[in-house]
Each structure stands twice: as structure tokens, then as C-alpha cells.
Enzyme design. Structure first.
Site, PDB file in Angstrom:
ATOM      1  N   CYS A 115       0.819  -1.224   0.000  1.00 38.55           N
ATOM      2  CA  CYS A 115       0.000   0.000   0.000  1.00 38.55           C
ATOM      3  C   CYS A 115       0.848   1.267   0.000  1.00 38.55           C
ATOM      4  O   CYS A 115       0.374   2.337  -0.380  1.00 38.55           O
ATOM      5  CB  CYS A 115      -0.934   0.017   1.198  1.00 38.55           C
ATOM      6  SG  CYS A 115      -2.068  -1.365   1.167  1.00 38.55           S
ATOM      7  N   HIS A 260      -3.641   7.139   1.463  1.00 37.06           N
ATOM      8  CA  HIS A 260      -3.904   5.834   0.868  1.00 37.06           C
ATOM      9  C   HIS A 260      -5.312   5.421   1.282  1.00 37.06           C
ATOM     10  O   HIS A 260      -5.688   5.549   2.447  1.00 37.06           O
ATOM     11  CB  HIS A 260      -2.862   4.819   1.353  1.00 37.06           C
ATOM     12  CG  HIS A 260      -3.305   3.403   1.186  1.00 37.06           C
ATOM     13  ND1 HIS A 260      -3.737   2.913  -0.031  1.00 37.06           N
ATOM     14  CD2 HIS A 260      -3.432   2.386   2.078  1.00 37.06           C
ATOM     15  CE1 HIS A 260      -4.093   1.646   0.127  1.00 37.06           C
ATOM     16  NE2 HIS A 260      -3.921   1.311   1.386  1.00 37.06           N
ATOM     17  N   ASN A 290     -10.070  -0.499  -1.683  1.00 38.31           N
ATOM     18  CA  ASN A 290      -8.635  -0.292  -1.423  1.00 38.31           C
ATOM     19  C   ASN A 290      -7.850  -0.919  -2.576  1.00 38.31           C
ATOM     20  O   ASN A 290      -7.826  -2.142  -2.720  1.00 38.31           O
ATOM     21  CB  ASN A 290      -8.310  -0.956  -0.076  1.00 38.31           C
ATOM     22  CG  ASN A 290      -6.843  -0.874   0.304  1.00 38.31           C
ATOM     23  OD1 ASN A 290      -5.977  -0.631  -0.535  1.00 38.31           O
ATOM     24  ND2 ASN A 290      -6.571  -1.104   1.572  1.00 38.31           N
TER      25      ASN A 290
HETATM   26  O1  UT7 Z   1      -4.385  -1.069   3.019  1.00 40.31           O
HETATM   27  C1  UT7 Z   1      -3.496  -1.692   3.872  1.00 40.31           C
HETATM   28  C2  UT7 Z   1      -3.839  -1.486   5.266  1.00 40.31           C
HETATM   29  N1  UT7 Z   1      -5.115  -2.096   5.557  1.00 40.31           N
HETATM   30  C3  UT7 Z   1      -5.858  -1.519   6.463  1.00 40.31           C
HETATM   31  O2  UT7 Z   1      -5.507  -0.480   6.953  1.00 40.31           O
HETATM   32  C4  UT7 Z   1      -7.097  -2.233   6.882  1.00 40.31           C
HETATM   33  C5  UT7 Z   1      -7.222  -2.125   8.381  1.00 40.31           C
HETATM   34  N2  UT7 Z   1      -8.332  -2.894   8.988  1.00 40.31           N
HETATM   35  C6  UT7 Z   1      -9.607  -2.642   8.700  1.00 40.31           C
HETATM   36  O3  UT7 Z   1      -9.924  -1.823   7.865  1.00 40.31           O
HETATM   37  C7  UT7 Z   1     -10.659  -3.339   9.537  1.00 40.31           C
HETATM   38  O4  UT7 Z   1     -10.018  -4.075  10.541  1.00 40.31           O
HETATM   39  C8  UT7 Z   1     -11.598  -4.283   8.733  1.00 40.31           C
HETATM   40  C9  UT7 Z   1     -12.517  -3.462   7.850  1.00 40.31           C
HETATM   41  C10 UT7 Z   1     -10.795  -5.253   7.908  1.00 40.31           C
HETATM   42  C11 UT7 Z   1     -12.465  -5.093   9.671  1.00 40.31           C
HETATM   43  O5  UT7 Z   1     -13.238  -4.223  10.469  1.00 40.31           O
HETATM   44  P1  UT7 Z   1     -13.232  -4.389  12.055  1.00 40.31           P
HETATM   45  O6  UT7 Z   1     -14.163  -3.394  12.582  1.00 40.31           O
HETATM   46  O7  UT7 Z   1     -11.802  -4.350  12.530  1.00 40.31           O
HETATM   47  O8  UT7 Z   1     -13.843  -5.837  12.236  1.00 40.31           O
HETATM   48  P2  UT7 Z   1     -13.225  -7.141  12.919  1.00 40.31           P
HETATM   49  O9  UT7 Z   1     -12.181  -7.758  12.071  1.00 40.31           O
HETATM   50  O10 UT7 Z   1     -12.883  -6.816  14.353  1.00 40.31           O
HETATM   51  O11 UT7 Z   1     -14.475  -8.105  12.911  1.00 40.31           O
HETATM   52  C12 UT7 Z   1     -15.691  -7.780  13.616  1.00 40.31           C
HETATM   53  C13 UT7 Z   1     -16.740  -8.807  13.254  1.00 40.31           C
HETATM   54  C14 UT7 Z   1     -16.264 -10.243  13.354  1.00 40.31           C
HETATM   55  O12 UT7 Z   1     -17.344 -11.038  13.804  1.00 40.31           O
HETATM   56  P3  UT7 Z   1     -17.470 -11.464  15.350  1.00 40.31           P
HETATM   57  O13 UT7 Z   1     -16.223 -12.242  15.667  1.00 40.31           O
HETATM   58  O14 UT7 Z   1     -17.561 -10.187  16.118  1.00 40.31           O
HETATM   59  O15 UT7 Z   1     -18.726 -12.266  15.363  1.00 40.31           O
HETATM   60  C15 UT7 Z   1     -15.943 -10.618  11.929  1.00 40.31           C
HETATM   61  O16 UT7 Z   1     -16.043 -12.004  11.686  1.00 40.31           O
HETATM   62  O17 UT7 Z   1     -17.137  -8.632  11.889  1.00 40.31           O
HETATM   63  C16 UT7 Z   1     -17.014  -9.887  11.183  1.00 40.31           C
HETATM   64  N3  UT7 Z   1     -16.673  -9.600   9.792  1.00 40.31           N
HETATM   65  C17 UT7 Z   1     -17.605  -9.380   8.854  1.00 40.31           C
HETATM   66  N4  UT7 Z   1     -18.934  -9.382   8.884  1.00 40.31           N
HETATM   67  C18 UT7 Z   1     -19.579  -9.102   7.743  1.00 40.31           C
HETATM   68  C19 UT7 Z   1     -15.429  -9.473   9.236  1.00 40.31           C
HETATM   69  N5  UT7 Z   1     -15.555  -9.188   7.941  1.00 40.31           N
HETATM   70  C20 UT7 Z   1     -16.878  -9.118   7.676  1.00 40.31           C
HETATM   71  C21 UT7 Z   1     -17.608  -8.846   6.510  1.00 40.31           C
HETATM   72  N6  UT7 Z   1     -18.957  -8.849   6.593  1.00 40.31           N
HETATM   73  N7  UT7 Z   1     -17.023  -8.564   5.335  1.00 40.31           N
END
Ligand code: UT7
Length: 333
Positions: A115, A260, A290
Site C-alpha cells: 500500500c 492511501h 482499497n
Molecule cells: O491497506 C493496507 C492497510 N489495511 C488496512 O488499513 C485495513 C485495516 N483494517 C480494517 O480496515 C478493519 O479491521 C476491517 C474493515 C478489515 C475489519 O473491520 P473491524 O471493525 O476491525 O472488524 P473485525 O475484524 O474486528 O471483525 C468484527 C466482526 C467479526 O465477527 P465477530 O467475531 O464479532 O462475530 C468478523 O467475523 O465482523 C465480522 N466480519 C464481517 N462481517 C460481515 C469481518 N468481515 C466481515 C464482513 N462482513 N465482510
């Protein structure tokens, strides 16, 4: 000493739009979750029927950038191509660009900083121009990531975020030191390499590739989302502060910040931290997701097209991503 200046920008995105609702037919996800957590409404996926790859998209973005720069392909002295999704494991995409753009046998370098790739690439171009080694450099960020993603519920945290596209910029020599690239700032922290990575193909376990073991998840990208998020907000901010301090400028001097496009929540966090208005921050993640090394390049090209970057504006580019790598570029347009 010379300075470097961007004189042309270009971008290309595939025609195929993939909405959040489209994704919810492939995996357990939904529009509300995706928009709330990431701000993304849709993304583009490379068109397989057209054999679209990172390189073919890069060609289109490059042609636009070179044309806007008022140059001919043969006037480019060097190519720097940032991508994590090259067409081949090796060679890198830079050499394909040299060929497909019909350029003479100029050097072509691939940058693998994910990235942060476009930031790293601009910085490398800037050094070559400052020393006088090259005059006109084509810098490209392009990605065809849709084919890499695990498009099942197992891979949903990544599959909903990443998209395809390409952006390019032509940098040239200037003797006006008050204009162009004022400074670049690059960092890495490899201890976190596996927090956002695609581990295979990997020569140390090459044979597994040929066993075609479907249980081997190392062929899919992995991201520890919350961990990456936490580091991103800190490192984005540090990279911007570093650039502002070196140039003795304040955050309210920024005319346009192009972060980014990792996650709209990350951009909004940074915007709030530096007390920037909506007009001072450019976001297009809503449309494209992204696009990794392409994201800043596409955004810069769109910002220029939309008249959001004017002569003398102070433009700040900042990125964070896999590696971890992060950095910033401070530009006087
Ligand atoms: O570009 C390079 C750098 N990348 C980044 O900067 C990305 C950084 N991270 C993020 O943007 C976020 O962490 C994400 C968007 C990837 C995820 O969001 P989050 O708020 O951190 O969610 P999480 O991973 O903590 O997951 C929360 C819940 C989980 O379910 P439980 O365990 O609470 O039941 C996940 O399984 O959301 C669930 N989940 C989803 N649900 C619906 C994860 N992905 C999805 C999805 N749809 N696509």
C-alpha cells in the site's frame, strides 16, 4: 541540485463494478456492515474476458499520464512500477510496461512496498531526478487483486475491501526548488510482515504449490484487520507530522491530503486528528475500495481532473500497509 515535479497524472479502472450486494451473494456479508466499517460502496474487478492484468491497466494509466505531461513515450528515461499483484512471479511488471509502451530500452524497476508502493516509488524517482541521473520518470501503481482474494465467508474481511485499478504520474526535472517534491519519508517494520501478507508462492515450500493442496491457505492473503487498523492510524499520523516538521509547515497549510485509501474510517481519523476540513482531504474509496499501490495514484489523478489540485497548492500523500511499510510525500504543486 535539481528538484522533481509531477507534470502529468493518469488512471484507469476496470469497467466491472462489484457492489456490496454482489458480494453478499458470494459470502456472508452485507452492505450495511461494509459501509459502516469501511465506507466502501463498490469496487472494480479486472475483466477476465479482456485479459486485464495489473500491467494492462498500468499501460492505460501511463498513456494518460504521459499524454497529460505533454511527452512522448520515448522521452521517458526510467520506469518505476509499484505492485503486489504483478502478472508473473518474475519478472516484475516494469519490463512489461517498457515493452507494451513501445519504449526504448530504458531501465524498469519494480517496487514491492504494497500500500505504500506509490509513496516509495515517488521517493525513488525523486532521488534519481535530484541527482541528475534521469530527467523524466514514469511512476505507476497498479493492482489486479481480485483474483487473489478468498471470495468465501472465510476471506470476507479482505474480499470486501480490496479492488483493482491503476494510476500513474510522470515526474520531471525542475530547477525551481520551491516547487515539486519537497520531501519524502519512508519507513518499515518487518516484524509485522505476517500480519498482512500473502505467504505463497514461496520458493522455500515450492513443492506445495504443485500439490495443489486446497487446504493450504497460504495462497490467500491474510490480514489481522484490527491490529493493522491500530498501527495504520498511528503511522499515518507520524508520517504526516514528519513531513510537516521537516518543511516547517502546519497542518492547516495543507491544501489537499491524499491518504492511501485503506478504509474511510482511517482517513476520517487522520482528518480529525489534523483538524482538516472535508475539502482538504480527498477520498474515493467509496467507488474503488482499497486498490493498494494504485490507490494514491488513482486519487491524485482524479483530484487533478476535478480541479482540486491547483498551482502552488501544498499536497500531502501518505500511506500505510503491508510490511509494515509507511511513508509520506510533501509536494508543492
Ligand atoms: O491497506 C493496507 C492497510 N489495511 C488496512 O488499513 C485495513 C485495516 N483494517 C480494517 O480496515 C478493519 O479491521 C476491517 C474493515 C478489515 C475489519 O473491520 P473491524 O471493525 O476491525 O472488524 P473485525 O475484524 O474486528 O471483525 C468484527 C466482526 C467479526 O465477527 P465477530 O467475531 O464479532 O462475530 C468478523 O467475523 O465482523 C465480522 N466480519 C464481517 N462481517 C460481515 C469481518 N468481515 C466481515 C464482513 N462482513 N465482510
Amino acid at each position: 541540485m535539481f528538484n522533481s515535479k509531477i507534470i502529468g497524472t493518469g488512471h484507469y479502472v476496470p469497467k466491472t463494478k462489484v457492489s456490496n450486494d454482489d458480494l453478499s451473494k458470494m459470502m456472508d456479508t452485507n452492505d450495511e456492515w461494509i459501509q459502516e466499517r469501511t465506507g466502501i460502496q463498490e469496487r472494480r474487478w479486472a475483466d477476465k474476458a479482456l485479459d486485464e492484468t495489473a500491467t494492462t491497466m498500468a499501460v492505460k494509466a501511463s498513456e494518460m499520464a504521459i499524454q497529460k505531461a505533454g511527452l512522448k513515450n520515448e522521452e521517458i528515461d526510467f520506469i518505476i512500477f509499484a505492485t503486489l499483484s504483478p502478472d508473473y512471479y518474475f519478472p516484475g511488471g516494469g519490463v512489461q510496461l517498457q515493452h507494451l509502451l513501445g519504449m526504448p530500452t530504458v531501465g524498469a524497476l519494480d517496487v514491492r512496498a504494497q500500500c505504500s508502493g506509490f509513496i516509495y516509488a515517488i521517493s525513488v524517482a525523486d532521488q534519481f531526478i535530484k541527482t541528475g541521473m534521469y530527467k523524466n520518470i514514469l511512476v505507476v501503481g497498479a493492482e489486479s487483486q481480485s483474483g487473489l482474494l478468498d471470495k468465501t465467508t472465510r476471506g470476507r474481511n479482505m474480499a470486501v475491501i480490496f479492488g483493482d485499478g491503476a494510476g500513474a504520474a510522470v515526474l520531471t526535472r525542475t530547477e525551481d526548488n520551491a516547487k515539486g517534491v519537497l520531501s519524502t519519508h519512508l519507513h518499515s517494520e518487518g516484524q509485522y510482515a505476517e500480519e498482512l501478507a500473502l505467504l505463497s508462492p514461496n520458493p522455500s515450500k515450492w513443492v506445495k504449490h504443485f500439490e495443489n493442496n486446497e487446504e493450504d491457505l497460504s495462497y490467500y492473503p491474510y490480514m489481522n484487520g484490527p491490529f493493522v487498523f491500530k498501527h495504520a492510524v498511528t503511522r499515518f499520523s507520524e508520517a504526516i507530522v514528519e513531513g510537516l516538521e521537516q518543511n516547517k509547515i502546519e497542518s492547516n497549510d495543507i491544501d489537499l491530503l491524499i491518504p492511501h485509501q485503506a478504509n474511510l474510517r482511517i482517513s476520517q481519523f487522520v482528518q480529525k486528528k489534523f483538524r482538516l476540513s472535508n475539502d482538504q482531504v480527498f477520498n474515493n474509496i467509496q467507488k474503488y475500495g482499497n486498490t493498494t499501490a494504485a490507490s494514491i495514484a488513482i486519487a491524485l489523478s482524479e483530484a487533478v481532473e476535478e480541479g482540486k489540485v491547483k498551482e502552488n497548492d501544498l499536497v500531502v500523500l501518505a500511506a500505510f500497509g503491508s510490511g509494515f511499510t509507511w511513508g509520506s510525500v510533501i509536494l508543492r504543486w
